[in-house]
Design a protein around this motif. Structure first.
Motif, mmCIF file in Angstrom:
data_model
loop_
_atom_site.group_PDB
_atom_site.id
_atom_site.type_symbol
_atom_site.label_atom_id
_atom_site.label_comp_id
_atom_site.label_asym_id
_atom_site.label_seq_id
_atom_site.Cartn_x
_atom_site.Cartn_y
_atom_site.Cartn_z
ATOM 1 N N THR A 130 -3.527 -21.155 57.931
ATOM 2 C CA THR A 130 -4.675 -21.700 58.655
ATOM 3 C C THR A 130 -5.494 -22.543 57.695
ATOM 4 O O THR A 130 -5.812 -22.103 56.585
ATOM 5 C CB THR A 130 -5.554 -20.577 59.231
ATOM 6 O OG1 THR A 130 -4.757 -19.739 60.064
ATOM 7 C CG2 THR A 130 -6.709 -21.149 60.045
ATOM 8 N N LYS A 131 -5.861 -23.743 58.126
ATOM 9 C CA LYS A 131 -6.617 -24.668 57.283
ATOM 10 C C LYS A 131 -8.044 -24.805 57.799
ATOM 11 O O LYS A 131 -8.265 -25.036 58.994
ATOM 12 C CB LYS A 131 -5.943 -26.034 57.259
ATOM 13 C CG LYS A 131 -6.637 -27.066 56.374
ATOM 14 C CD LYS A 131 -5.888 -28.384 56.410
ATOM 15 C CE LYS A 131 -6.503 -29.400 55.442
ATOM 16 N NZ LYS A 131 -7.875 -29.791 55.820
ATOM 17 N N LYS A 132 -8.999 -24.681 56.908
ATOM 18 C CA LYS A 132 -10.401 -24.958 57.179
ATOM 19 C C LYS A 132 -10.911 -25.847 56.050
ATOM 20 O O LYS A 132 -11.168 -25.371 54.941
ATOM 21 C CB LYS A 132 -11.230 -23.674 57.248
ATOM 22 C CG LYS A 132 -10.819 -22.704 58.344
ATOM 23 C CD LYS A 132 -11.152 -23.230 59.726
ATOM 24 C CE LYS A 132 -10.819 -22.186 60.796
ATOM 25 N NZ LYS A 132 -11.077 -22.698 62.167
ATOM 26 N N TYR A 164 -6.943 -23.302 52.512
ATOM 27 C CA TYR A 164 -5.751 -22.903 53.257
ATOM 28 C C TYR A 164 -5.599 -21.392 53.124
ATOM 29 O O TYR A 164 -5.453 -20.865 52.018
ATOM 30 C CB TYR A 164 -4.496 -23.582 52.702
ATOM 31 C CG TYR A 164 -4.465 -25.076 52.884
ATOM 32 C CD1 TYR A 164 -3.704 -25.659 53.892
ATOM 33 C CD2 TYR A 164 -5.192 -25.916 52.045
ATOM 34 C CE1 TYR A 164 -3.660 -27.038 54.054
ATOM 35 C CE2 TYR A 164 -5.168 -27.299 52.202
ATOM 36 C CZ TYR A 164 -4.400 -27.849 53.212
ATOM 37 O OH TYR A 164 -4.375 -29.210 53.378
ATOM 38 N N PHE A 211 -18.381 -22.652 51.683
ATOM 39 C CA PHE A 211 -17.341 -21.717 52.089
ATOM 40 C C PHE A 211 -17.254 -20.628 51.013
ATOM 41 O O PHE A 211 -17.317 -20.926 49.813
ATOM 42 C CB PHE A 211 -15.987 -22.406 52.215
ATOM 43 C CG PHE A 211 -15.866 -23.338 53.396
ATOM 44 C CD1 PHE A 211 -16.924 -23.577 54.252
ATOM 45 C CD2 PHE A 211 -14.670 -23.995 53.654
ATOM 46 C CE1 PHE A 211 -16.809 -24.432 55.341
ATOM 47 C CE2 PHE A 211 -14.527 -24.850 54.732
ATOM 48 C CZ PHE A 211 -15.600 -25.073 55.576
ATOM 49 N N LEU A 222 -18.625 -20.316 55.887
ATOM 50 C CA LEU A 222 -17.325 -19.766 56.268
ATOM 51 C C LEU A 222 -17.086 -18.538 55.402
ATOM 52 O O LEU A 222 -17.358 -18.564 54.201
ATOM 53 C CB LEU A 222 -16.200 -20.785 56.070
ATOM 54 C CG LEU A 222 -14.789 -20.270 56.399
ATOM 55 C CD1 LEU A 222 -14.094 -21.200 57.389
ATOM 56 C CD2 LEU A 222 -13.935 -20.136 55.141
ATOM 57 N N GLU A 279 -16.022 -18.777 60.840
ATOM 58 C CA GLU A 279 -16.946 -19.881 60.650
ATOM 59 C C GLU A 279 -18.337 -19.466 61.117
ATOM 60 O O GLU A 279 -18.484 -18.691 62.060
ATOM 61 C CB GLU A 279 -16.469 -21.112 61.408
ATOM 62 C CG GLU A 279 -15.142 -21.666 60.901
ATOM 63 C CD GLU A 279 -14.725 -22.924 61.619
ATOM 64 O OE1 GLU A 279 -15.101 -24.023 61.161
ATOM 65 O OE2 GLU A 279 -14.044 -22.802 62.651
#
Length: 235
Positions: free
Chosen positions: A4-6, A10, A157, A207, A217
Protein backbone atom coordinates in the motif's frame (compact mmCIF):
# COMPACT_ATOMS: atom_id res chain seq x y z
CA UNK A 1 2.11 -9.77 0.61
CA UNK A 2 0.10 -6.60 0.13
CA UNK A 3 1.74 -3.29 -0.79
CA UNK A 4 0.00 0.00 0.00
CA UNK A 5 1.38 3.40 -1.00
CA UNK A 6 0.73 6.66 0.83
CA UNK A 7 2.86 9.43 -0.64
CA UNK A 8 6.51 8.38 -0.28
CA UNK A 9 5.63 5.58 2.18
CA UNK A 10 5.17 2.02 0.95
CA UNK A 11 3.71 -0.42 3.46
CA UNK A 12 4.55 -4.09 2.90
CA UNK A 13 2.02 -6.19 4.84
CA UNK A 14 2.61 -9.87 5.36
CA UNK A 15 -0.11 -12.16 6.78
CA UNK A 16 1.40 -15.34 8.27
CA UNK A 17 -1.49 -17.24 9.89
CA UNK A 18 -3.61 -14.24 10.91
CA UNK A 19 -0.59 -12.38 12.30
CA UNK A 20 -0.06 -9.28 10.13
CA UNK A 21 3.49 -7.99 10.11
CA UNK A 22 4.48 -4.78 8.37
CA UNK A 23 7.65 -3.15 7.20
CA UNK A 24 8.01 0.08 5.24
CA UNK A 25 10.01 1.39 2.32
CA UNK A 26 10.49 5.16 2.30
CA UNK A 27 11.19 6.82 -1.05
CA UNK A 28 13.86 9.47 -0.57
CA UNK A 29 13.80 10.46 -4.27
CA UNK A 30 17.18 9.04 -5.28
CA UNK A 31 17.46 6.27 -2.68
CA UNK A 32 15.38 4.09 -0.37
CA UNK A 33 15.12 3.57 3.38
CA UNK A 34 13.73 0.35 4.83
CA UNK A 35 12.01 0.62 8.20
CA UNK A 36 11.93 -2.74 10.00
CA UNK A 37 12.58 -6.13 8.47
CA UNK A 38 9.54 -8.32 9.25
CA UNK A 39 10.12 -12.07 9.61
CA UNK A 40 12.90 -14.17 8.18
CA UNK A 41 10.81 -15.82 5.48
CA UNK A 42 9.68 -12.39 4.21
CA UNK A 43 13.18 -11.53 2.97
CA UNK A 44 12.62 -12.56 -0.65
CA UNK A 45 9.50 -10.40 -1.04
CA UNK A 46 11.12 -7.42 0.67
CA UNK A 47 14.15 -7.65 -1.60
CA UNK A 48 11.96 -8.00 -4.70
CA UNK A 49 9.96 -4.93 -3.68
CA UNK A 50 13.18 -2.94 -3.35
CA UNK A 51 14.45 -4.23 -6.69
CA UNK A 52 11.39 -3.16 -8.66
CA UNK A 53 11.70 0.40 -7.33
CA UNK A 54 15.04 0.62 -9.15
CA UNK A 55 16.75 2.74 -6.49
CA UNK A 56 19.51 1.79 -4.07
CA UNK A 57 18.69 0.82 -0.50
CA UNK A 58 20.96 3.03 1.59
CA UNK A 59 19.38 2.90 5.06
CA UNK A 60 17.78 0.22 7.26
CA UNK A 61 16.14 1.54 10.44
CA UNK A 62 14.77 -0.73 13.15
CA UNK A 63 12.01 0.69 15.37
CA UNK A 64 12.80 -1.99 17.96
CA UNK A 65 14.51 -5.35 18.19
CA UNK A 66 11.71 -7.92 18.44
CA UNK A 67 12.09 -10.85 16.07
CA UNK A 68 9.06 -9.89 13.95
CA UNK A 69 10.77 -6.60 13.12
CA UNK A 70 14.32 -7.82 12.46
CA UNK A 71 13.77 -11.31 11.04
CA UNK A 72 14.94 -10.62 7.48
CA UNK A 73 17.71 -8.23 8.52
CA UNK A 74 20.65 -10.54 7.86
CA UNK A 75 19.37 -11.53 4.41
CA UNK A 76 18.73 -7.93 3.40
CA UNK A 77 22.12 -6.78 4.66
CA UNK A 78 23.81 -9.53 2.63
CA UNK A 79 22.08 -8.24 -0.51
CA UNK A 80 22.72 -4.57 0.33
CA UNK A 81 25.98 -4.61 2.35
CA UNK A 82 26.48 -0.83 2.06
CA UNK A 83 23.10 -0.04 3.63
CA UNK A 84 23.54 1.64 7.02
CA UNK A 85 21.72 -0.23 9.80
CA UNK A 86 20.40 1.98 12.60
CA UNK A 87 18.65 1.26 15.89
CA UNK A 88 18.36 3.05 19.21
CA UNK A 89 21.35 2.65 21.49
CA UNK A 90 19.06 1.02 24.08
CA UNK A 91 17.53 -1.58 21.78
CA UNK A 92 20.93 -2.40 20.31
CA UNK A 93 21.40 -4.40 23.51
CA UNK A 94 18.20 -6.29 22.78
CA UNK A 95 19.30 -6.90 19.19
CA UNK A 96 22.40 -8.55 20.64
CA UNK A 97 20.21 -10.86 22.75
CA UNK A 98 20.55 -9.01 26.06
CA UNK A 99 17.12 -8.73 27.70
CA UNK A 100 18.45 -7.36 30.97
CA UNK A 101 17.27 -4.06 32.42
CA UNK A 102 19.41 -0.99 32.97
CA UNK A 103 19.61 0.88 36.28
CA UNK A 104 16.66 3.21 36.75
CA UNK A 105 14.36 1.47 34.28
CA UNK A 106 10.93 0.25 35.45
CA UNK A 107 11.33 -3.27 36.78
CA UNK A 108 9.14 -4.94 34.20
CA UNK A 109 10.54 -7.91 32.31
CA UNK A 110 11.31 -7.33 28.65
CA UNK A 111 8.85 -9.50 26.75
CA UNK A 112 8.30 -10.64 23.20
CA UNK A 113 10.63 -12.39 20.84
CA UNK A 114 14.20 -11.54 21.80
CA UNK A 115 16.61 -12.12 18.89
CA UNK A 116 19.17 -14.90 18.97
CA UNK A 117 22.22 -15.18 16.75
CA UNK A 118 21.62 -12.07 14.65
CA UNK A 119 24.79 -11.57 12.64
CA UNK A 120 24.17 -7.99 11.53
CA UNK A 121 25.53 -5.37 13.87
CA UNK A 122 24.14 -1.82 13.85
CA UNK A 123 26.24 0.80 12.09
CA UNK A 124 24.57 3.71 13.86
CA UNK A 125 23.04 4.05 17.32
CA UNK A 126 20.15 6.49 17.37
CA UNK A 127 18.97 9.04 19.89
CA UNK A 128 16.07 11.48 20.11
CA UNK A 129 16.19 14.10 17.37
CA UNK A 130 18.59 12.31 15.02
CA UNK A 131 17.78 12.59 11.32
CA UNK A 132 18.09 9.97 8.60
CA UNK A 133 17.06 11.49 5.30
CA UNK A 134 13.60 12.97 5.79
CA UNK A 135 12.99 10.97 8.98
CA UNK A 136 13.43 12.33 12.50
CA UNK A 137 13.92 9.93 15.40
CA UNK A 138 11.40 10.15 18.25
CA UNK A 139 12.09 8.17 21.44
CA UNK A 140 8.88 6.24 22.20
CA UNK A 141 9.70 3.49 24.73
CA UNK A 142 7.16 1.18 26.28
CA UNK A 143 6.80 -1.76 23.95
CA UNK A 144 10.53 -2.20 24.46
CA UNK A 145 12.83 0.10 26.47
CA UNK A 146 14.42 1.50 23.32
CA UNK A 147 11.52 1.68 20.88
CA UNK A 148 11.57 4.61 18.47
CA UNK A 149 9.19 6.23 16.02
CA UNK A 150 10.11 8.05 12.81
CA UNK A 151 8.50 11.33 11.75
CA UNK A 152 8.73 12.29 8.08
CA UNK A 153 9.44 16.03 7.96
CA UNK A 154 7.92 16.32 4.48
CA UNK A 155 4.38 15.39 5.46
CA UNK A 156 4.09 14.60 9.20
CA UNK A 157 3.68 10.90 8.43
CA UNK A 158 4.72 8.88 11.49
CA UNK A 159 5.96 5.28 11.61
CA UNK A 160 5.54 4.07 15.19
CA UNK A 161 6.61 0.43 15.25
CA UNK A 162 4.50 -1.20 17.95
CA UNK A 163 3.74 1.96 19.96
CA UNK A 164 0.24 1.49 18.51
CA UNK A 165 -1.48 -1.32 16.69
CA UNK A 166 -4.45 -1.03 14.33
CA UNK A 167 -5.16 -4.71 13.64
CA UNK A 168 -8.03 -5.84 15.87
CA UNK A 169 -8.79 -2.20 16.70
CA UNK A 170 -6.48 0.71 17.37
CA UNK A 171 -4.69 0.40 20.69
CA UNK A 172 -1.75 1.77 22.60
CA UNK A 173 0.95 -0.84 23.09
CA UNK A 174 0.03 -2.98 26.07
CA UNK A 175 -3.75 -2.57 25.71
CA UNK A 176 -5.27 -6.01 25.25
CA UNK A 177 -7.36 -6.53 22.11
CA UNK A 178 -9.09 -9.89 21.93
CA UNK A 179 -8.89 -10.03 18.13
CA UNK A 180 -5.13 -9.43 18.17
CA UNK A 181 -3.62 -9.72 21.65
CA UNK A 182 0.00 -10.36 20.72
CA UNK A 183 1.40 -6.79 20.91
CA UNK A 184 -0.05 -6.49 24.42
CA UNK A 185 1.57 -9.77 25.46
CA UNK A 186 4.92 -8.52 24.15
CA UNK A 187 4.85 -5.07 25.78
CA UNK A 188 7.51 -4.27 28.35
CA UNK A 189 5.87 -1.46 30.37
CA UNK A 190 2.29 -0.26 29.85
CA UNK A 191 2.63 3.06 31.66
CA UNK A 192 5.71 4.00 29.70
CA UNK A 193 3.87 3.01 26.52
CA UNK A 194 1.00 5.32 27.45
CA UNK A 195 3.41 8.21 28.01
CA UNK A 196 4.86 7.58 24.56
CA UNK A 197 1.38 7.48 23.02
CA UNK A 198 0.68 10.91 24.47
CA UNK A 199 3.99 12.15 23.04
CA UNK A 200 3.02 10.79 19.63
CA UNK A 201 -0.32 12.61 19.83
CA UNK A 202 1.49 15.90 20.45
CA UNK A 203 3.40 15.45 17.20
CA UNK A 204 0.11 15.89 15.29
CA UNK A 205 0.79 13.08 12.81
CA UNK A 206 -1.12 13.14 9.55
CA UNK A 207 -0.66 9.42 8.96
CA UNK A 208 -0.09 6.66 11.49
CA UNK A 209 1.91 3.68 10.21
CA UNK A 210 2.15 0.74 12.60
CA UNK A 211 3.88 -2.60 12.83
CA UNK A 212 0.66 -4.58 12.86
CA UNK A 213 -2.38 -3.39 10.93
CA UNK A 214 -3.32 -0.86 8.30
CA UNK A 215 -2.15 2.72 8.09
CA UNK A 216 -4.56 5.41 9.26
CA UNK A 217 -4.79 8.81 7.58
CA UNK A 218 -5.75 11.78 9.77
CA UNK A 219 -5.43 9.56 12.85
CA UNK A 220 -5.84 12.04 15.71
CA UNK A 221 -9.38 11.04 16.71
CA UNK A 222 -8.42 7.36 16.64
CA UNK A 223 -5.28 8.06 18.67
CA UNK A 224 -7.33 9.97 21.26
CA UNK A 225 -9.71 7.02 21.65
CA UNK A 226 -6.82 4.59 22.06
CA UNK A 227 -5.18 6.79 24.69
CA UNK A 228 -8.45 7.13 26.60
CA UNK A 229 -8.91 3.35 26.62
CA UNK A 230 -5.36 2.85 27.87
CA UNK A 231 -5.83 5.43 30.61
CA UNK A 232 -9.04 3.77 31.81
CA UNK A 233 -7.44 0.33 31.95
CA UNK A 234 -4.47 1.63 33.91
CA UNK A 235 -6.53 3.46 36.55
Amino acid sequence: MQMTKKGPVYQLMFMPRFFPVNCYIIDEETELTLVDAALGFNAKQILLSIKVMNKPLTQIILTHAHVDHIGALDAIKREWPEAVVSISSRDARLLAGDAGLLPGEPESPIKGGVPKNVKTQPDRLLKEGDHIGSLRVVHTPGHTPGSISLLDSRNQFLIVGDAFQTHGGIAVSGTFKALFPFPAFATWNKRTALESARKIRQLNPQLLAVGHGRMIEKPLDAIDLAILESEKRLQ
